[in-house]
Design a protein around this motif. Structure first.
Motif, PDB file in Angstrom:
ATOM      1  N   ILE A 170       0.820  -1.218   0.000  1.00 15.26           N
ATOM      2  CA  ILE A 170       0.000   0.000   0.000  1.00 15.26           C
ATOM      3  C   ILE A 170       0.849   1.261   0.000  1.00 15.26           C
ATOM      4  CG2 ILE A 170      -1.958  -1.130   1.110  1.00 15.26           C
ATOM      5  CD1 ILE A 170      -1.135   0.162   3.730  1.00 15.26           C
ATOM      6  N   GLN A 171       2.142   1.141   0.327  1.00 17.55           N
ATOM      7  CA  GLN A 171       2.999   2.320   0.295  1.00 17.55           C
ATOM      8  C   GLN A 171       3.083   2.897  -1.126  1.00 17.55           C
ATOM      9  OE1 GLN A 171       4.295   3.877   2.748  1.00 17.55           O
ATOM     10  NE2 GLN A 171       4.411   2.481   4.479  1.00 17.55           N
ATOM     11  N   ALA A 172       3.157   2.020  -2.098  1.00 20.16           N
ATOM     12  CA  ALA A 172       3.371   2.460  -3.477  1.00 20.16           C
ATOM     13  C   ALA A 172       2.158   2.237  -4.359  1.00 20.16           C
ATOM     14  CB  ALA A 172       4.573   1.719  -4.069  1.00 20.16           C
ATOM     15  N   PHE A 173       1.040   1.768  -3.792  1.00 18.38           N
ATOM     16  CA  PHE A 173      -0.066   1.343  -4.643  1.00 18.38           C
ATOM     17  C   PHE A 173      -0.709   2.500  -5.404  1.00 18.38           C
ATOM     18  CE2 PHE A 173      -4.558  -0.019  -5.292  1.00 18.38           C
ATOM     19  CZ  PHE A 173      -4.281  -0.998  -6.241  1.00 18.38           C
ATOM     20  N   SER A 174      -0.931   3.623  -4.751  1.00 12.94           N
ATOM     21  CA  SER A 174      -1.590   4.746  -5.439  1.00 12.94           C
ATOM     22  C   SER A 174      -0.756   5.223  -6.619  1.00 12.94           C
ATOM     23  CB  SER A 174      -1.858   5.892  -4.465  1.00 12.94           C
ATOM     24  OG  SER A 174      -0.646   6.380  -3.913  1.00 12.94           O
ATOM     25  N   ALA A 175       0.568   5.238  -6.465  1.00 17.66           N
ATOM     26  CA  ALA A 175       1.435   5.634  -7.575  1.00 17.66           C
ATOM     27  C   ALA A 175       1.381   4.605  -8.692  1.00 17.66           C
ATOM     28  CB  ALA A 175       2.865   5.810  -7.076  1.00 17.66           C
ATOM     29  N   ARG A 176       1.305   3.304  -8.328  1.00 17.59           N
ATOM     30  CA  ARG A 176       1.190   2.255  -9.340  1.00 17.59           C
ATOM     31  C   ARG A 176      -0.100   2.384 -10.124  1.00 17.59           C
ATOM     32  NH1 ARG A 176       0.633  -2.770  -6.894  1.00 17.59           N
ATOM     33  NH2 ARG A 176       0.629  -3.643  -8.985  1.00 17.59           N
ATOM     34  N   VAL A 177      -1.174   2.698  -9.430  1.00 18.43           N
ATOM     35  CA  VAL A 177      -2.469   2.871 -10.098  1.00 18.43           C
ATOM     36  C   VAL A 177      -2.385   4.000 -11.119  1.00 18.43           C
ATOM     37  CG1 VAL A 177      -4.868   3.609  -9.756  1.00 18.43           C
ATOM     38  CG2 VAL A 177      -3.844   1.920  -8.219  1.00 18.43           C
ATOM     39  N   ALA A 178      -1.848   5.144 -10.690  1.00 20.90           N
ATOM     40  CA  ALA A 178      -1.734   6.291 -11.598  1.00 20.90           C
ATOM     41  C   ALA A 178      -0.854   5.948 -12.796  1.00 20.90           C
ATOM     42  CB  ALA A 178      -1.177   7.497 -10.847  1.00 20.90           C
ATOM     43  N   ALA A 179       0.257   5.260 -12.543  1.00 20.00           N
ATOM     44  CA  ALA A 179       1.166   4.909 -13.635  1.00 20.00           C
ATOM     45  C   ALA A 179       0.515   3.934 -14.607  1.00 20.00           C
ATOM     46  CB  ALA A 179       2.450   4.314 -13.067  1.00 20.00           C
TER      47      ALA A 179
END
Length: 514
Positions: free
Chosen positions: A27-36
């Motif tokens: 979850i630390q990087a999930f929002s950035a992964r979604v946007a990417a």
């Protein structure tokens, strides 16, 4: 493969979200992964066009993928805490939740940014999304133009994407209906359209991307544009039309030192006839709307001044918009023809003060209960005044109108304006769009000539004439800069400087002859 990813994302963005989380539940990087991920799937203009535009009149299914070109209106709501991971594991956020009782781990909590966004105010029809018909929405007080149909949504952003008021962005996300974040009524909270953003794209002030200089520009394009403005809206006055063009392409060149837009008053401009029933909107507004992507008309009247707000104001922790909360790059046509005799209230005086301050400093005060904050603006102003000068505002320049066409109708419906061919309009739009983003320089040799020429002019001026000061030089340089931009020139040249002098001489002669 890309087409398959695109089709899946459009058909069921929620399933794509869940699959992404199942593949990696960090979850630390999930929002950035979604946007990417989503921005990569829709990286081309053609792919982005596959996403339906926001249109609440459509019977779209819940959690549909939509895109919304919008202006950020209110960034004052506090961030929202959401549960980023549910047992399963299953992702949270983006409107996803689990009604079952579960123990909450604080390590699973994250923040989303919440703000309010509205349809781009002042957006001209030719560059608006044709599939997104505006309509009346709840919380209409958050749109700058009172009682004007528009779209508005509560926006929730989960990745790092800072925004500021009046910025333009295209938000792509999942549309739901949720309680208003700031609503304190827990028993019956108000439901509002809510866009859970998957990725975002900044929108240029020209809406349509432009380059400077315009590679297709010709001198004939500029001449034809000035003639059309003159003949269709200013009774054939070519000089006034050229001044309008320069004022409309003006923008903030620098904050420090301040190089701010030229503001213009077209004086001796007839008011609409009291018996006219068709429209009180000047034809000039319709002409500019066909050329520039962002144009608004501020119709001054005692009612507008005394009963509406020009600057945003927070009421009960809710930011109400005002006429002047406009995106950068907007051309604002201020009409004084509707002002009749009567008293201007304290609100009216505040509205006038806010408008003049915006012209002078390109800032607008947002009023909160215990404070006020000035936000930078970048709006071009053209004032239409019946008198020999504006009754309310001091502009950088005043050009008295000299009609060349008798019995001219200055007030028309959009359909009543003389049309132009689409290829000509496309050329005009490319010209002004490029001028809006261009920059010009002045070489050392030309700068030396300008300095010496100005000194000689001061020495040769008759004693009874107005003394030329440094402010006159600054304004003339501003005019020369705008002339160069309108001619798609990379530098101010000696001929351009001489034309700026000629325009100023003609303008001042008109004022003196009144």
């Amino acid at each position: 493969m890309v087409s398959s990813l695109l089709a899946d994302a459009v058909a069921d963005p929620t399933a794509v979200l869940l699959d992404l989380f199942a593949a990696n539940d960090d979850i630390q990087a999930f929002s950035a992964r979604v946007a990417a991920h989503f921005s990569a799937v829709f990286s081309s203009d053609a792919a982005l066009a596959e996403i339906p535009a926001l249109d609440a009149l459509d019977a779209r299914h819940d959690r549909a993928l939509v895109r919304f070109r919008a202006m950020v209106q209110d960034t004052s709501p506090s961030p929202e805490i959401y549960r980023a991971r549910w047992p399963g594991p299953r992702c949270g956020g983006w409107g996803l939740a689990d009604a079952s009782p579960h123990d909450i781990s604080y390590d699973d909590l994250r923040e989303s940014t919440v703000f309010w966004a509205v349809s781009v105010p002042a957006q001209s029809p030719w560059c608006a999304d044709p599939s997104s018909a505006p309509h009346n929405t709840p919380h209409s007080h958050k749109f700058p133009v009172p009682h004007h149909p528009h779209h508005a949504v509560q926006v929730k952003v989960y990745h790092n994407y800072p925004v500021k008021p009046t910025e333009l962005h295209t938000f792509v996300g999942i549309l739901t209906s949720e309680p208003l974040h700031a609503d304190l009524d827990l028993d019956s909270p108000a439901l509002v359209p809510t866009l859970h953003v998957l990725f975002s794209l900044p929108t240029p002030t020209t809406i349509v991307p432009r380059v400077y200089p315009d590679p297709a520009f010709t001198k004939n394009t500029r001449d034809e544009l000035i003639t059309w403005i003159a003949d269709a809206s200013l009774a054939g006055d070519q000089d006034a039309a050229e001044w309008v063009l320069l004022a409309a392409i003006a923008r903030v060149q620098s904050r420090s030192p301040p190089i701010l837009p030229l503001t213009l008053t077209v004086s001796c401009f007839p008011s609409p006839s009291p018996t006219a029933t068709s429209t009180s909107t000047p034809a000039l507004s319709h002409i500019l709307t066909q050329i520039f992507p962002l144009v608004t008309t501020l119709p001054l009247s005692l009612s507008t001044l005394n009963t509406t707000s020009f600057a945003p104001e927070s009421k009960n922790e809710d930011l109400h918009s005002g006429w002047l909360q406009l995106p950068r790059g907007t051309v604002c046509v201020v009409t004084e023809g509707g002002v009749s005799e009567g008293n201007v209230s304290e609100r009216g005086l505040n509205n006038l003060r806010a408008t003049q301050e915006m012209m002078n400093a390109q800032t607008l005060q947002y009023v909160f209960p215990y404070s006020a904050f000035a936000f930078d603006t970048d709006v071009a102003f053209v004032i239409l005044s019946e008198g020999t000068k504006s009754a309310f505002f001091h502009a950088s320049a005043n050009i008295p109108l000299r009609p060349a066409i008798p019995d001219f109708d200055f007030y028309k419906t959009p359909e009543g304006v003389a049309p132009k061919a689409e290829d000509a309009l496309a050329s005009f739009r490319a010209l002004v769009g490029a001028a809006k983003i261009g920059s010009v320089t002045v070489n050392d040799q030309t700068a030396q000539f300008i300095q010496e020429d100005f000194v000689q002019e001061r020495k040769a001026a008759p004693a009874q004439d107005e003394v030329l000061t440094q402010d006159h030089l600054i304004q003339r340089m501003m005019i020369a800069r705008l002339l160069a931009l309108s001619m798609q020139e990379p530098e101010i040249t000696v001929p351009i400087w001489k034309k700026a002098k000629e325009m100023e001489t003609t303008r001042r002669a008109r004022i003196l002859s009144q």
